[in-house]
Design an enzyme around this catalytic site. Structure first.
Site: not given
Ligand code: NAP
Length: 347
Positions: A136, A239
């Site tokens: 991001c 950001h």
């Molecule tokens: N937030 C941002 O601004 C942003 C920006 C760019 C990239 N990213 C990337 O996008 C990804 C997700 O980020 P996020 O911010 O959305 O994180 P998050 O809010 O923590 O969500 C993570 C998701 O992954 C699922 N998960 C966890 N363990 C799993 C497993 N073993 N099998 C299948 N699903 C599983 C969780 O499921 P449950 O709901 O069941 O717990 C949840 O839905 C990361 O790699 C992050 O680096 C995020």
């Protein structure tokens, strides 16, 4: 956080329909409405709330296009299983971004990197593949740098970020760590920002035969020197980045501002549904951009730039703001999915 934005952005999408949802075993078997803590201002669509969550460890029953937002360690295991099963995996995770045969794509910047998909072993075996969007904080930076690189050349880039808490996922950074505070460390963020920026602004070498996929192709990273400092601040979304650059040739401030305001890419040319009319907008007020006021410009897909002024160390300095969960994550992946469809890569 990113999964919820996917649902929001895909709800009325003209080309894609949500057909399947999966998350961890904490959610498996529940209705989405029971599993989720919906954090967005728009309502959770009723038909999505009523969908049952599938296990994410198998592509059985999954559709052929997967928008994925998983932690990197989990993505490293799961995404290849879907690619192997013939799915187009449009990923947000860092797990495969730097792999030599995986394109890291921003449709306005480097759509010519997509054909490297043809060199992936999954593609050769089952037609499946992985395509990624950037970290991001790299996203806003690269959208601001691409017009400068194109018109003036880039020699050195120095970036200091002030990153929103939503970038850490949900529930993210504990409130006692971030309220009234700045945390000068985000694990692996500086490394990601530096290497991804150079890959995104790099060029393709070699070519492939369209029919057989034979030949060789590689992405050569852009050679400019780059250093990043990453900080977490108590902002919800958006950001912000303070940037200094040394350009390849001298430029006047009006030329630099015009390069941002006039910047358009293939996403605009193809009129992709999620493409903002203007990927980059320069704001003239001396105290802008600001996250609270400017983060939603272009439905969260436009990068705002401001405060262009001479730099005593390099040539120029300026401020960049980009929506980390829309342009920097879910919106970026949806735009990549649209580019893949428009370019004939979707099954
Ligand atoms: N937030 C941002 O601004 C942003 C920006 C760019 C990239 N990213 C990337 O996008 C990804 C997700 O980020 P996020 O911010 O959305 O994180 P998050 O809010 O923590 O969500 C993570 C998701 O992954 C699922 N998960 C966890 N363990 C799993 C497993 N073993 N099998 C299948 N699903 C599983 C969780 O499921 P449950 O709901 O069941 O717990 C949840 O839905 C990361 O790699 C992050 O680096 C995020």
């Amino acid at each position: 956080m990113v999964g919820q934005r996917f649902i929001q952005l895909l709800e009325h999408h003209p080309w894609f329909e949500i057909a399947w949802l999966a998350a961890s075993d904490r959610s498996e078997g529940k209705l989405y409405g029971e599993a989720v803590r919906w954090r967005l201002k728009t309502a959770l669509p009723k038909h999505i709330a009523a969908m049952r969550m599938s296990p994410a460890n198998s592509a059985d029953g999954a559709p052929k296009v997967i928008f994925a937002a998983l932690d990197a360690a989990i993505a490293a295991d799961l995404e290849p299983r879907f690619a192997e099963a013939g799915c187009a995996v449009v990923s947000n995770s860092s797990a495969f971004r730097m792999h030599a045969d995986v394109p890291l794509v921003i449709p306005e910047v480097n759509p010519d990197h997509l054909p490297i998909i043809e060199t992936q072993s999954w593609r050769k075996k089952s037609r499946g593949y992985i395509v990624t969007n950037s970290n991001c904080s790299a996203m806003g930076l690269v959208l601001a740098l691409a017009p400068l690189q194109k018109q003036f050349g880039l020699l050195t880039v120095m970036a200091t970020t002030m990153q929103a808490v939503s970038g850490a996922g949900y529930p993210g950074v504990p409130s006692l760590d971030i309220l009234g505070n700045v945390v000068p460390y985000i694990a692996k963020e500086e490394e990601k920002m530096e290497e991804e920026t150079q890959k995104l602004l790099g060029h393709i070498e070699g070519s492939l035969d369209g029919r057989s996929g034979s030949g060789s192709m590689k992405i050569v990273p852009a050679p400019f020197a780059m250093s990043a400092h990453c900080n977490r601040v108590a902002v919800e979304d958006g950001h912000m980045e303070s940037i200094s650059v040394k350009l390849g040739r001298s430029a006047k401030p009006d030329e630099i501002i015009a390069s941002w305001n006039e910047f358009r890419g293939l996403a605009q040319e193809l009129k992709l549904p999620s493409a903002p009319e203007r990927p980059v907008v320069y704001l003239t007020a001396p105290d802008r951009p600001q996250p609270r006021i400017d983060v939603d410009r272009g439905n969260g897909m436009t990068t705002s730039v401001g405060r262009l002024r001479p730099c005593n160390v390099f040539d120029w300095k300026f401020t960049v703001l980009s929506h980390n969960v829309i342009r920097g994550a879910a919106g970026a992946a949806v735009l990549n999915g649209e580019l893949l469809k428009a370019q004939g890569y979707l099954p």
